[in-house]
Design an enzyme around this catalytic site. Structure first.
Site, PDB file in Angstrom:
ATOM      1  N   ARG A  22       4.485  54.364   1.758  1.00  7.97           N
ATOM      2  CA  ARG A  22       5.320  53.367   1.449  1.00  7.97           C
ATOM      3  C   ARG A  22       4.683  52.022   1.874  1.00  7.97           C
ATOM      4  O   ARG A  22       4.985  50.819   1.292  1.00  7.97           O
ATOM      5  CB  ARG A  22       6.714  53.378   2.346  1.00  7.97           C
TER       6      ARG A  22
ATOM      7  N   HIS B  19      12.151  60.588  -0.736  1.00  8.29           N
ATOM      8  CA  HIS B  19      11.503  61.869  -0.557  1.00  8.29           C
ATOM      9  C   HIS B  19      11.558  62.761  -1.921  1.00  8.29           C
ATOM     10  O   HIS B  19      10.725  63.082  -2.485  1.00  8.29           O
ATOM     11  CB  HIS B  19      11.893  62.793   0.442  1.00  8.29           C
TER      12      HIS B  19
ATOM     13  N   SER C 168      13.580  58.111   6.909  1.00  8.04           N
ATOM     14  CA  SER C 168      14.664  58.893   7.692  1.00  8.04           C
ATOM     15  C   SER C 168      15.020  58.393   8.892  1.00  8.04           C
ATOM     16  O   SER C 168      16.145  58.120   9.265  1.00  8.04           O
ATOM     17  CB  SER C 168      14.069  60.419   7.703  1.00  8.04           C
TER      18      SER C 168
ATOM     19  N   LYS D  64       9.659  63.650  16.775  1.00  4.08           N
ATOM     20  CA  LYS D  64      11.053  63.113  16.385  1.00  4.08           C
ATOM     21  C   LYS D  64      12.302  63.746  16.880  1.00  4.08           C
ATOM     22  O   LYS D  64      12.112  64.931  16.677  1.00  4.08           O
ATOM     23  CB  LYS D  64      10.969  63.046  14.992  1.00  4.08           C
TER      24      LYS D  64
HETATM   25  P1  ADP Z   1       6.717  63.259   8.628  1.00  3.98           P
HETATM   26  O1  ADP Z   1       7.682  63.582   9.669  1.00  3.98           O
HETATM   27  O2  ADP Z   1       5.610  64.172   8.332  1.00  3.98           O
HETATM   28  O3  ADP Z   1       6.210  61.927   8.541  1.00  3.98           O
HETATM   29  P2  ADP Z   1       8.739  62.753   6.715  1.00  3.98           P
HETATM   30  O4  ADP Z   1       9.906  63.603   6.200  1.00  3.98           O
HETATM   31  O5  ADP Z   1       9.105  61.476   7.407  1.00  3.98           O
HETATM   32  O6  ADP Z   1       7.693  63.667   7.404  1.00  3.98           O
HETATM   33  O7  ADP Z   1       8.055  62.121   5.609  1.00  3.98           O
HETATM   34  C1  ADP Z   1       7.352  63.191   4.568  1.00  3.98           C
HETATM   35  C2  ADP Z   1       6.409  62.413   3.531  1.00  3.98           C
HETATM   36  O8  ADP Z   1       7.440  61.724   2.571  1.00  3.98           O
HETATM   37  C3  ADP Z   1       5.551  61.307   4.211  1.00  3.98           C
HETATM   38  O9  ADP Z   1       4.072  61.518   3.671  1.00  3.98           O
HETATM   39  C4  ADP Z   1       6.035  60.016   4.100  1.00  3.98           C
HETATM   40  O10 ADP Z   1       5.389  59.091   3.996  1.00  3.98           O
HETATM   41  C5  ADP Z   1       6.834  60.453   2.778  1.00  3.98           C
HETATM   42  N1  ADP Z   1       7.995  59.467   2.548  1.00  3.98           N
HETATM   43  C6  ADP Z   1       8.923  59.191   3.565  1.00  3.98           C
HETATM   44  N2  ADP Z   1       9.701  58.389   2.933  1.00  3.98           N
HETATM   45  C7  ADP Z   1       9.503  58.101   1.652  1.00  3.98           C
HETATM   46  C8  ADP Z   1       9.845  57.107   0.814  1.00  3.98           C
HETATM   47  N3  ADP Z   1      11.076  56.370   0.959  1.00  3.98           N
HETATM   48  N4  ADP Z   1       9.202  57.004  -0.427  1.00  3.98           N
HETATM   49  C9  ADP Z   1       8.167  58.038  -0.524  1.00  3.98           C
HETATM   50  N5  ADP Z   1       7.750  58.655   0.489  1.00  3.98           N
HETATM   51  C10 ADP Z   1       8.150  58.861   1.582  1.00  3.98           C
END
Ligand code: ADP
Length: 164
Positions: free
Chosen positions: A92, A18, A130, A42
């Site tokens: 990803r 992130h 996550s 989640k």
């Molecule tokens: P959500 O619950 O809305 O999916 P997340 O916190 O899981 O929120 O993810 C937010 C954004 O960050 C999403 O667009 C996700 O694809 C992106 N993301 C999550 N992990 C990574 C990573 N390792 N590298 C790049 N982008 C990521």
């Protein structure tokens, strides 16, 4: 006019993946606003308040980034309130692509003025999520390399409290 983007997510917890997207995204816009939202599907590790504080601490070094939270509101409405014309998301894998495409098309339906912008995950973080980190954390595995320092420290504190 200022080019403002909103990066919405649940960030439970914020990972290096992130943070990498935030750092790269910040270079594309005048202002990048990270929206710490609740994902109803989640199970959470950190509370909304904890996540907000940890994201704030982890992005404090990036000048044009600020962090907000908002309960029970559509992302497109939050973006409009903030004057953000762009939504930033990370991709990803092909699985993310399919998921993100659905969200982006639905958001376009809700607000045709709002443009979704995607950054490909850096290869070193493209296997990091996550959800997977949470699985490892439950069993006390080592996730230090994948968490920003403030998040890792908060996690250590949480572990100590659980052990007491
Ligand atoms: P959500 O619950 O809305 O999916 P997340 O916190 O899981 O929120 O993810 C937010 C954004 O960050 C999403 O667009 C996700 O694809 C992106 N993301 C999550 N992990 C990574 C990573 N390792 N590298 C790049 N982008 C990521």
């Amino acid at each position: 006019m200022k080019r403002i983007a909103l990066f919405p997510g649940s960030f439970d917890p914020l990972t290096m993946g992130h943070l990498d997207t935030i750092e790269r995204g910040a270079q594309l816009f005048d202002e990048l606003i990270v929206g710490v939202f609740v994902n109803t599907s989640k199970k959470s590790l950190f509370s909304g308040e904890e996540r907000l504080a940890l994201v704030k601490e982890s992005v404090a070094h990036i000048e044009n980034v600020r962090v907000i939270t908002q309960a029970r509101k559509l992302t497109v409405e939050v973006a409009e309130d903030l004057g953000a014309k762009f939504l930033l998301r990370g991709i990803r894998s092909i699985k993310d692509y399919e998921y993100e495409k659905e969200i982006a098309l639905m958001n376009k339906h809700l607000d045709s003025q709002l443009e979704s912008v995607f950054l490909l995950a850096s290869p070193k973080y493209s296997h990091v999520s996550s959800s997977i980190l949470k699985e490892i954390i439950i069993f006390d595995g080592d996730v230090k390399d994948y968490l920003p320092k403030p998040v890792y420290e908060a996690l250590e504190k949480k572990r100590e409290q659980i052990e007491k």
